[in-house]
Design a protein around this motif. Structure first.
Motif, mmCIF file in Angstrom:
data_model
loop_
_atom_site.group_PDB
_atom_site.id
_atom_site.type_symbol
_atom_site.label_atom_id
_atom_site.label_comp_id
_atom_site.label_asym_id
_atom_site.label_seq_id
_atom_site.Cartn_x
_atom_site.Cartn_y
_atom_site.Cartn_z
ATOM 1 N N PRO A 49 0.837 -1.201 0.000
ATOM 2 C CA PRO A 49 0.000 0.000 0.000
ATOM 3 C C PRO A 49 0.873 1.251 0.000
ATOM 4 C CG PRO A 49 -0.411 -1.374 1.950
ATOM 5 C CD PRO A 49 0.785 -1.939 1.254
ATOM 6 N N GLY A 50 0.290 2.316 -0.369
ATOM 7 C CA GLY A 50 1.045 3.566 -0.366
ATOM 8 C C GLY A 50 1.967 3.664 -1.567
ATOM 9 N N THR A 51 1.854 2.705 -2.475
ATOM 10 C CA THR A 51 2.775 2.682 -3.599
ATOM 11 C C THR A 51 2.043 2.929 -4.900
ATOM 12 O OG1 THR A 51 2.431 0.346 -3.891
ATOM 13 C CG2 THR A 51 4.224 1.005 -2.441
ATOM 14 N N LEU A 52 0.740 3.006 -4.831
ATOM 15 C CA LEU A 52 -0.021 3.184 -6.060
ATOM 16 C C LEU A 52 0.150 4.597 -6.536
ATOM 17 C CD1 LEU A 52 -3.136 1.381 -4.747
ATOM 18 C CD2 LEU A 52 -1.377 0.487 -6.260
ATOM 19 N N LEU A 53 0.327 5.452 -5.568
ATOM 20 C CA LEU A 53 0.528 6.846 -5.880
ATOM 21 C C LEU A 53 0.695 7.566 -4.561
ATOM 22 C CD1 LEU A 53 -1.771 8.932 -7.814
ATOM 23 C CD2 LEU A 53 -2.913 7.844 -6.002
ATOM 24 N N HIS A 325 -19.164 6.676 -2.629
ATOM 25 C CA HIS A 325 -20.242 5.860 -3.188
ATOM 26 C C HIS A 325 -19.989 4.359 -3.070
ATOM 27 C CE1 HIS A 325 -21.953 9.566 -4.865
ATOM 28 N NE2 HIS A 325 -23.056 8.869 -5.016
ATOM 29 N N TYR A 326 -18.861 3.962 -2.516
ATOM 30 C CA TYR A 326 -18.699 2.530 -2.220
ATOM 31 C C TYR A 326 -19.663 2.198 -1.079
ATOM 32 C CZ TYR A 326 -14.369 1.899 -4.953
ATOM 33 O OH TYR A 326 -13.446 1.800 -5.964
ATOM 34 N N GLN A 327 -20.068 0.949 -1.001
ATOM 35 C CA GLN A 327 -20.921 0.522 0.089
ATOM 36 C C GLN A 327 -20.209 -0.587 0.843
ATOM 37 O OE1 GLN A 327 -23.441 2.060 1.092
ATOM 38 N NE2 GLN A 327 -24.385 0.639 2.525
ATOM 39 N N PRO A 328 -19.676 -0.349 2.045
ATOM 40 C CA PRO A 328 -19.676 0.917 2.766
ATOM 41 C C PRO A 328 -18.690 1.915 2.145
ATOM 42 C CG PRO A 328 -18.344 -0.686 3.943
ATOM 43 C CD PRO A 328 -18.971 -1.418 2.789
ATOM 44 N N PRO A 329 -18.867 3.207 2.464
ATOM 45 C CA PRO A 329 -18.001 4.241 1.882
ATOM 46 C C PRO A 329 -16.530 4.016 2.229
ATOM 47 C CG PRO A 329 -19.880 5.220 3.003
ATOM 48 C CD PRO A 329 -19.895 3.769 3.351
ATOM 49 N N ALA A 330 -15.654 4.379 1.296
ATOM 50 C CA ALA A 330 -14.223 4.224 1.526
ATOM 51 C C ALA A 330 -13.727 5.258 2.531
ATOM 52 C CB ALA A 330 -13.469 4.398 0.209
ATOM 53 N N SER A 331 -12.681 4.894 3.264
ATOM 54 C CA SER A 331 -12.089 5.901 4.147
ATOM 55 C C SER A 331 -10.659 6.198 3.706
ATOM 56 C CB SER A 331 -12.136 5.436 5.602
ATOM 57 O OG SER A 331 -11.777 4.081 5.689
ATOM 58 N N TRP A 332 -10.292 7.426 3.911
ATOM 59 C CA TRP A 332 -8.973 7.906 3.508
ATOM 60 C C TRP A 332 -7.942 7.446 4.530
ATOM 61 C CZ3 TRP A 332 -6.572 10.020 -0.508
ATOM 62 C CH2 TRP A 332 -5.319 10.621 -0.300
ATOM 63 N N SER A 333 -6.864 6.858 4.067
ATOM 64 C CA SER A 333 -5.788 6.482 4.966
ATOM 65 C C SER A 333 -4.655 7.483 4.821
ATOM 66 C CB SER A 333 -5.281 5.073 4.632
ATOM 67 O OG SER A 333 -3.995 4.901 5.195
ATOM 68 N N PHE A 340 -9.422 3.353 1.190
ATOM 69 C CA PHE A 340 -9.517 1.913 1.456
ATOM 70 C C PHE A 340 -10.931 1.536 1.859
ATOM 71 C CE2 PHE A 340 -5.083 2.709 1.419
ATOM 72 C CZ PHE A 340 -4.468 1.513 1.065
ATOM 73 N N VAL A 341 -11.308 0.308 1.511
ATOM 74 C CA VAL A 341 -12.636 -0.228 1.859
ATOM 75 C C VAL A 341 -12.477 -1.660 2.362
ATOM 76 C CG1 VAL A 341 -14.136 1.079 0.291
ATOM 77 C CG2 VAL A 341 -12.888 -0.926 -0.586
ATOM 78 N N PRO A 342 -13.482 -2.158 3.092
ATOM 79 C CA PRO A 342 -13.464 -3.601 3.361
ATOM 80 C C PRO A 342 -13.377 -4.325 2.012
ATOM 81 C CG PRO A 342 -15.233 -2.528 4.591
ATOM 82 C CD PRO A 342 -14.661 -1.497 3.657
ATOM 83 N N PRO A 374 -2.082 -2.495 6.138
ATOM 84 C CA PRO A 374 -1.797 -3.410 7.251
ATOM 85 C C PRO A 374 -2.481 -3.001 8.554
ATOM 86 C CG PRO A 374 0.171 -2.161 6.615
ATOM 87 C CD PRO A 374 -0.880 -1.863 5.601
ATOM 88 N N GLU A 375 -2.795 -1.732 8.691
ATOM 89 C CA GLU A 375 -3.429 -1.280 9.938
ATOM 90 C C GLU A 375 -4.873 -1.747 10.063
ATOM 91 O OE1 GLU A 375 -3.060 2.978 10.415
ATOM 92 O OE2 GLU A 375 -0.874 2.836 10.122
ATOM 93 N N THR A 376 -5.581 -1.814 8.932
ATOM 94 C CA THR A 376 -7.018 -2.115 8.989
ATOM 95 C C THR A 376 -7.379 -3.422 8.285
ATOM 96 O OG1 THR A 376 -7.332 -0.873 6.939
ATOM 97 C CG2 THR A 376 -7.650 0.337 9.003
ATOM 98 N N GLY A 377 -6.488 -3.913 7.446
ATOM 99 C CA GLY A 377 -6.811 -5.087 6.636
ATOM 100 C C GLY A 377 -7.724 -4.757 5.460
ATOM 101 N N PHE A 378 -7.960 -3.455 5.232
ATOM 102 C CA PHE A 378 -8.824 -3.028 4.130
ATOM 103 C C PHE A 378 -8.070 -3.053 2.805
ATOM 104 C CE2 PHE A 378 -12.191 -0.245 6.507
ATOM 105 C CZ PHE A 378 -12.548 -1.351 7.263
#
Ligand SMILES: *[C@@H]1O[C@H](CO)[C@@H](O)[C@H](O)[C@H]1NC(C)=O
Ligand SMILES: *[C@@H]1O[C@H](CO)[C@@H](O)[C@H](O)[C@H]1NC(C)=O
Ligand SMILES: *[C@@H]1O[C@H](CO)[C@@H](O)[C@H](O)[C@H]1NC(C)=O
Ligand SMILES: *[C@@H]1O[C@H](CO)[C@@H](O)[C@H](O)[C@H]1NC(C)=O
Length: 420
Positions: A49-53, A325-333, A340-342, A374-378
C-alpha cells in the motif's frame, strides 16, 4: 452519438485540431488492422500500500506539465507499474515496464550506482552492445519525495519487442540514481509521444535545464517512421495470460465490441505553444454512483491514458465523491495516501464517456484485493487523487478494454470492450 460529436467539434475548435477528416465515434472491429506481432505481458501486482501513488508523485506530474524539464512521468514509489514486456537488445532479454505515460526507454547499466539504501531493486543490467551518443546524457527526475532521479548515458541499440526489431533506437543506460524497482524489470519501455523525451546535451547533469534539453524520436515514433507500424495496442487484464502488447494492430483472435475513436490531443508547453506529450483526450462526461445516488460531470479537463499508473486518478472533489459511493463508503488512509474499503465492499459504477460511448470500469477492478492496508486489513480502491486538474486513466480503466494507439496521420486512440 450526436452529443459526443458535438462536444468533439468543440474540442477541435478550442485546440485548433484538424478534425475535418475522420468523424469520430464508432467504428467496427473490422476497421482496425490485425497483427501477429503480439507479446504477452508479465503482470506484477503492486502488493504494498502507499505505492499506487503518493503525494510526491502527484507533485511530480503537476510540475512536469507545467515545466517539462527532464520530463518523465512520475511513477508510484515501490511498484511502479503492473505490466512488463520482454524486450531483446544485443542478444539478451530483459523485462521492461510498459509505460504509455513516458517516452524514454532505459535500461539499468552494469555498475549502476544506487543512491538509496538498501538497494534500488532493479532487474538484470544491460549487457549487449550499444553505440554511445557521446554528446548527450540522460537526466530524468521523477519528482518523488527524496529527489528520485536517474542519470545515465544515451546510446543507440536495436530493440526487439513482440517480434518486431526496432532499428537503432535511442535508449538510455542508467548509471546512477535513486530508484525503487520491483526486482524484475531492468527499466522502462517508454511508449509515450515525442514531447516527453528528455535527453540533455553535454555531460554536466547539474547544469541541465531547458537550454540543453534535446528531443529525439522515442520508440513509438521510430516504429511509425522506420517500419511503418504506426499503431500499437494494449490489452491489460487482471489475468496475466490475457494481457498483451501488439505492434501494428490488434491481435488476430481478439474479440471486441465496436471501437470508439477519439483524437489524441496536444498539451500546452511551459513557454507557449503545444506538443504531443501524453495520450491525452477530453472525455465528454464522467458518471458514477450506486442504486440510490448518481452524479455526472461534464466540461472535463484532459485525461491521460497511462499504462504505468495503477489507479484512475481524479481531482480531489470527484475522487472523494466516487469513493463515498462505495458501500460501505471508503475511508482515507493518511499513512497510505489513498482510499480503502473492506475487501468485499460494493463499488459504485464508474463510466467515462468518450466520443458518445460510455466505458464502464469493470467493478472487479474497483477494489484492489492485493493492496492491503496493514493497519485495517482493508483493500485499496481503484480511485485515487492528485492535486491539479488532469485525469489519469490507469490500469483500472484499461483492464477489460482493448486500447489502440494510432500515431499515424490520424493521431487517435480507439477503445473497445474486450469480449470473451
Ligand atoms: C540532473 O541530475 C542531477 C544529479 O546528477 C540532479 O541534481 C538534477 O536535479 C537533475 N536535473 C534534472 C532536470 O533532472
Ligand atoms: C486466464 O486466461 C487464460 C487464457 O484465456 C484462461 O485459460 C484462464 O482460465 C484464465 N484464468 C482465470 C483465473 O480466469
Ligand atoms: C457495431 O457497429 C455495426 C455497424 O455500425 C452495428 O451494426 C452494430 O450493431 C454495432 N455493434 C454494437 C455491439 O454496437
Ligand atoms: C450510495 O452512495 C451514497 C453516497 O453518496 C451512500 O450514502 C449510500 O449509502 C449508497 N447506497 C448504496 C445502496 O450503496
Amino acid at each position: 452519438m450526436a452529443k459526443g460529436f458535438a462536444s468533439l467539434l468543440a474540442v477541435c475548435l478550442l485546440l485548433d485540431l484538424t478534425c475535418a477528416g475522420p468523424v469520430y465515434g464508432q467504428t467496427t472491429a473490422a476497421d482496425v488492422p490485425e497483427t501477429t506481432n503480439v507479446a504477452q505481458l508479465i503482470r506484477r501486482v503492486p502488493s504494498e500500500p502507499g505505492t499506487l501513488l503518493g503525494r510526491s508523485r502527484l507533485r511530480g506530474l503537476e510540475r512536469r506539465i507545467a515545466a517539462p524539464i527532464g520530463t518523465a512521468r512520475a511513477l508510484p514509489v515501490y511498484h511502479p507499474a503492473e505490466y512488463l514486456a520482454e524486450v531483446k537488445a544485443g542478444g539478451y532479454r530483459y523485462a521492461l515496464q510498459i509505460d504509455t505515460g513516458s517516452s524514454d526507454t532505459w535500461f539499468v547499466k552494469d555498475g549502476f550506482q544506487c543512491l538509496i539504501s538498501p538497494h534500488c531493486n532493479l532487474g538484470p543490467a544491460f549487457r549487449g552492445d550499444f553505440d554511445l551518443i557521446e554528446v548527450e546524457h540522460l537526466n530524468i527526475s521523477y519528482g518523488w519525495e527524496e529527489g528520485v532521479f536517474l542519470n545515465g548515458l544515451m546510446a543507440y541499440s536495436d530493440l526487439t519487442v513482440a517480434g518486431v526489431t526496432i532499428p537503432k533506437q535511442q535508449i538510455a543506460l542508467a548509471t546512477l540514481g535513486a530508484w525503487t524497482g520491483d526486482g524484475i524489470s531492468s527499466g522502462i519501455l517508454g511508449l509515450g509521444l515525442p514531447g516527453l523525451t528528455g535527453s540533455f546535451r553535454g555531460q554536466t547533469p547539474a547544469e541541465d535545464g531547458l537550454q540543453n534539453l534535446v528531443s529525439y524520436n522515442p520508440v513509438a515514433t521510430t516504429l511509425t517512421n522506420q517500419i511503418g507500424k504506426h499503431i500499437f495496442s494494449l490489452g491489460l487484464s487482471r489475468n496475466e495470460s490475457e494481457s498483451f502488447l501488439a505492434l501494428g494492430g490488434v491481435p488476430k483472435d481478439i474479440k471486441t465490441g465496436n471501437y470508439t475513436r477519439v483524437p489524441i490531443e496536444k498539451m500546452p508547453k511551459p513557454f507557449g505553444g503545444s506538443d504531443y506529450f501524453y495520450y491525452a483526450f477530453t472525455p465528454s462526461s464522467l458518471t458514477w454512483g450506486n442504486s440510490t445516488s448518481h452524479r455526472s460531470e461534464t466540461s472535463l479537463p484532459q485525461a491521460i491514458v497511462d499504462s504505468g499508473t495503477t489507479l484512475n486518478v481524479f481531482p480531489y472533489e470527484i475522487a472523494h465523491s466516487i469513493n463515498k459511493h462505495y458501500q460501505p463508503p471508503a475511508s482515507w488512509s493518511l499513512t497510505q495516501g489513498g482510499w480503502f474499503v473492506p475487501c468485499d465492499a460494493v463499488p459504485p459504477s464508474l463510466g467515462i464517456e468518450i466520443a458518445g460511448e460510455t466505458f464502464w470500469t469493470d467493478p472487479s477492478s474497483m477494489v484492489l484485493r492485493q493492496v492491503i492496508d496493514p493497519e485495517t486489513g482493508f483493500c485499496a480502491t481503484g480511485v485515487g487523487t492528485m492535486s491539479g486538474e488532469v485525469f489519469i486513466l490507469g490500469d483500472v480503466f484499461m483492464q477489460g478494454l482493448v486500447a489502440v494507439f494510432d500515431i499515424g496521420k490520424r493521431m487517435e486512440m480507439r477503445f473497445a470492450k474486450r469480449g470473451r
